[in-house]
Design a protein around this motif. Structure first.
Motif, short mmCIF file in Angstrom:
data_model
loop_
_atom_site.label_atom_id
_atom_site.label_comp_id
_atom_site.label_asym_id
_atom_site.label_seq_id
_atom_site.Cartn_x
_atom_site.Cartn_y
_atom_site.Cartn_z
N ILE A 1 0.81 -1.71 -0.13
CA ILE A 1 0.13 0.93 0.11
C ILE A 1 0.81 1.40 0.21
O ILE A 1 1.72 0.93 -0.03
CB ILE A 1 -0.77 0.15 1.29
CG1 ILE A 1 -0.06 0.44 2.29
CG2 ILE A 1 -1.92 -1.45 1.67
CD1 ILE A 1 -0.92 0.36 3.44
N LYS A 2 0.34 2.38 -0.71
CA LYS A 2 0.66 3.55 -0.47
C LYS A 2 0.26 4.43 0.16
O LYS A 2 -1.29 4.89 -0.61
CB LYS A 2 0.61 4.03 -2.14
CG LYS A 2 2.05 5.37 -1.60
CD LYS A 2 1.87 6.27 -3.54
CE LYS A 2 2.64 7.76 -3.17
NZ LYS A 2 3.27 7.64 -5.01
N VAL A 3 0.27 5.96 1.78
CA VAL A 3 -0.79 6.58 2.16
C VAL A 3 -0.33 7.53 1.14
O VAL A 3 0.28 8.60 1.14
CB VAL A 3 -0.65 6.20 3.47
CG1 VAL A 3 -1.61 7.78 4.29
CG2 VAL A 3 -0.62 4.81 4.24
N ILE A 4 -1.58 7.62 0.43
CA ILE A 4 -1.40 9.41 -0.30
C ILE A 4 -1.38 10.40 1.34
O ILE A 4 -1.95 10.36 1.94
CB ILE A 4 -3.42 9.39 -0.51
CG1 ILE A 4 -3.29 7.84 -1.73
CG2 ILE A 4 -3.41 10.35 -1.23
CD1 ILE A 4 -5.01 8.20 -2.29
N SER A 5 -0.58 11.34 0.41
CA SER A 5 -0.09 13.16 0.93
C SER A 5 -0.23 13.83 0.05
O SER A 5 0.06 15.14 0.30
CB SER A 5 1.74 12.36 1.43
OG SER A 5 2.10 12.42 -0.17
N ALA A 6 -0.91 13.06 -1.12
CA ALA A 6 -1.35 15.24 -2.57
C ALA A 6 -2.38 15.43 -1.73
O ALA A 6 -3.26 14.52 -1.21
CB ALA A 6 -1.41 14.07 -3.46
N TYR A 7 -2.62 16.57 -2.16
CA TYR A 7 -3.90 17.29 -2.33
C TYR A 7 -4.86 16.60 -3.10
O TYR A 7 -5.02 15.85 -3.97
CB TYR A 7 -3.40 18.62 -2.89
CG TYR A 7 -2.39 19.74 -2.31
CD1 TYR A 7 -2.93 20.68 -0.94
CD2 TYR A 7 -1.32 19.86 -2.65
CE1 TYR A 7 -2.35 21.61 -0.55
CE2 TYR A 7 -0.71 20.32 -2.32
CZ TYR A 7 -0.98 21.16 -1.06
OH TYR A 7 0.25 22.04 -0.72
N ALA A 8 -6.46 17.18 -2.02
CA ALA A 8 -7.38 16.89 -2.65
C ALA A 8 -8.14 17.17 -3.64
O ALA A 8 -8.36 18.53 -3.18
CB ALA A 8 -8.20 15.66 -1.88
N ALA A 9 -8.23 17.82 -4.61
CA ALA A 9 -9.44 18.64 -5.14
C ALA A 9 -10.85 19.28 -4.66
O ALA A 9 -11.01 19.96 -5.06
CB ALA A 9 -9.69 17.72 -7.19
#
Length: 563
Positions: free
Chosen positions: A480-488
């Motif tokens: 898995i990869k935990v998301i750290s990007a911006y959510a639109a």
């Protein structure tokens, strides 16, 4: 994780509400005044009765806003008694049986308020709480936090996902209205609920399909059709190829085969909401086909959780869509009576836009926000309760029970007493555990999630652990990869057009359900396009322009899976 139970990724969530006191952790969280502390201090003293120092006996009413949560058969459990001894607080829980979104909006509209509210940290439920904060219906906790370090810690900026912090925790200047629970305290405490499609092993064998050979949209359709064409029956009733739990949770997760997240790149570096895309039309028509051919339960979007569970207990659902713990719980009785009928993972299914070796993109986050309403006359006592629950001692108490009664410490780790473990494991109703005080709501308010750090899940039976591990190997072959990007979606919520646009966007799930029940593809697209026109009239174009301007050059979430 809408209610947190939306069948599309929009709204951010496919969260499950299971009858475990924690609620379900939703994946795909889509997941926005300034006063000085000096003036608030007097208000804090006026609102509280200073029970924190006196241990004055107090009764606090808590609304546990998770559909499906409930208590046992006793008013005061051993764990509740231990909490009372530590804090002086007797807790009275109220539970939600319908829509969590409707419930949170209703209590503030009618002023039929609990002392403490705890519920989903996303979607319409979070919107309702943020609205209540803006309307000054909640107690500002900032003046109290220096006395309650465990509560202060759980809303430290470093312990809250950035978008959630901006939208809710840190959105009110110096004021702090919301607490936040169950965010993983460390990477090893992160919990993947393994959302997916699961098929009964015996049914897959009967129709001659290896569940791990199903990868594409066509594979899944053909698999469900084979089950339908086999004419299988249970208790004189036909076996339904695909089903879910209450209110359509979570049959719509097949959307991940059509688009990667709520917002997609149009190919020129700009984003659009998935509802406006060709991919969304394909997703809608695919599900319309499932409905029209009898491959998807016709009652999936209207049934209650008891009805859904009864179908599973009768052995009438071949493939279930949800997170794995809910499926294991619901199917336990049937599997016990019919060995070899356990649910196993289908796939892994292809993900739209994702490379075959890409890790599963998951938005791991906590599952509860907790607030104190202005109806509360015992603010300090309530905060003492919440601070204790968020302490290591409180966390262990509500998860492991009373040392020497429910568990023993062995080599520094909690180990369940065999008689208790066997008692809980033999009880398929779950009442034995609830009657001790587990899973009735306390866990929802126990601060940062330290389950692994503090000793693991001591009540999980070995078969369940093995099933989860096996599913994880199948569904997460690349980890898995935990998301750290911006959510639109979080940026859209800050746009000047959001208030006028939101009522239209709130209809997306309802309109999708209407579309898949139409008599033709053309009729389904007509329903979709009518809402698109409404969204355009209420500010969508300017709102999405605002999103693209504010996210230019930033890493944005375009791939996200339910977790």
């Amino acid at each position: 994780m809408s209610s947190a139970l939306a069948v599309t990724l929009f709204g951010g969530l496919l969260a499950g509400c299971s009858d475990n006191g924690n609620g379900g952790n939703g994946g795909n969280a889509g997941t926005t005044g300034n006063a000085g502390n000096g003036g608030n201090k007097g208000n804090a003293e006026a609102n509280g009765d200073n029970a924190a120092s006196s241990n004055k006996p107090v009764t606090v009413k808590i609304l546990h806003n998770w559909n499906g949560s409930s208590a046992g058969d006793v008013d005061m459990t051993p764990i509740a008694e231990a909490i009372k001894e530590k804090t002086g607080v007797t807790v009275q829980f109220d539970y939600t049986k319908g829509s969590e979104v409707e419930k949170v909006n209703t209590i503030f509209a009618t002023q039929d308020l609990p002392d403490i509210y705890t519920g989903p940290a996303w979607g319409g439920e979070l919107d309702g709480i943020v609205k209540a904060a803006k309307e000054d219906q909640l107690v500002d906790l900032a003046p109290y936090l220096d006395k309650y370090p465990n509560l202060a810690k759980e809303i430290d900026k470093e312990n809250v996902p950035p978008a959630l912090y901006d939208k809710a925790i840190g959105a009110f200047g110096d004021k702090k209205y919301l607490l936040y629970q169950n965010q993983p305290a460390s990477d090893k405490d992160a919990l993947d609920w393994l959302y997916g499609f699961y098929v009964r092993k015996d049914i897959a064998a009967k129709v001659g399909v290896d569940p791990q050979s199903v990868h594409t949209k066509d594979d899944l359709y053909n698999f469900l059709k084979k089950i339908k064409d086999a004419g299988l029956q249970e208790n004189g009733l036909p076996v339904i190829p695909l089903g879910g739990f209450h209110a359509g949770w979570a049959v719509g997760i097949g959307n991940m085969m059509f688009y990667g997240s709520d917002y997609i790149d149009k190919g020129d570096g700009t984003l659009e909401h998935t509802f406006m895309s060709k991919q969304y039309e394909e997703y809608t028509l695919y599900y319309r086909k499932l409905i029209s051919e009898g491959l998807l339960d016709q009652e999936a979007f209207t049934q209650t959780d008891p009805i859904a569970n009864e179908k599973i207990k009768q052995g009438r659902i071949a493939v279930l869509a949800a997170h794995y713990p809910a499926i294991l719980d619901a199917s336990k009785d049937y599997v016990k009576a019919h060995p070899g009928s356990d649910y196993v993972p289908v796939g892994p299914l292809d993900r739209a836009g994702a490379e075959a070796d890409r890790p599963a993109d998951l938005a791991i986050q906590g599952n509860n926000v907790t607030v104190i309403t202005k109806k509360n006359k015992n603010v300090d006592a309530s905060l003492k309760l919440l601070d204790f629950l968020a302490s290591d001692e409180g966390f262990k108490l509500v998860h492991y029970g009373i040392e020497g009664v429910h568990y023993d410490m062995v080599d520094g780790k909690p180990v369940a007493k065999k008689e208790m473990f066997d008692k809980f494991n033999a009880d398929t109703t779950g009442k034995a555990k609830k009657n001790e005080g587990f899973g009735i709501g306390f866990e929802s308010m126990s601060g940062l999630d330290r389950t692994v750090t503090l000793g693991g899940d001591i009540w999980a039976d070995q078969d369940r652990i093995a099933a989860m591990d096996n599913a994880r190997k199948i569904l997460r072959p690349n980890g898995i990869k935990v998301i750290s990007a911006y959510a639109a979606g979080d940026v859209l919520a800050k746009s000047p057009q959001y208030e006028s646009l939101k009522p239209s966007m709130d209809q997306i799930t309802t309109v999708w359900q209407q579309a898949i029940f139409t008599k033709s593809d053309a009729a389904a697209l007509k329903v979709i396009n009518e809402l698109r026109e409404q969204m355009n009239k209420t500010g969508y174009a300017d709102a999405i322009k605002y999103v693209n301007e504010n996210l230019k050059g930033k890493e944005v979430v375009t791939l996200q899976m339910p977790n």
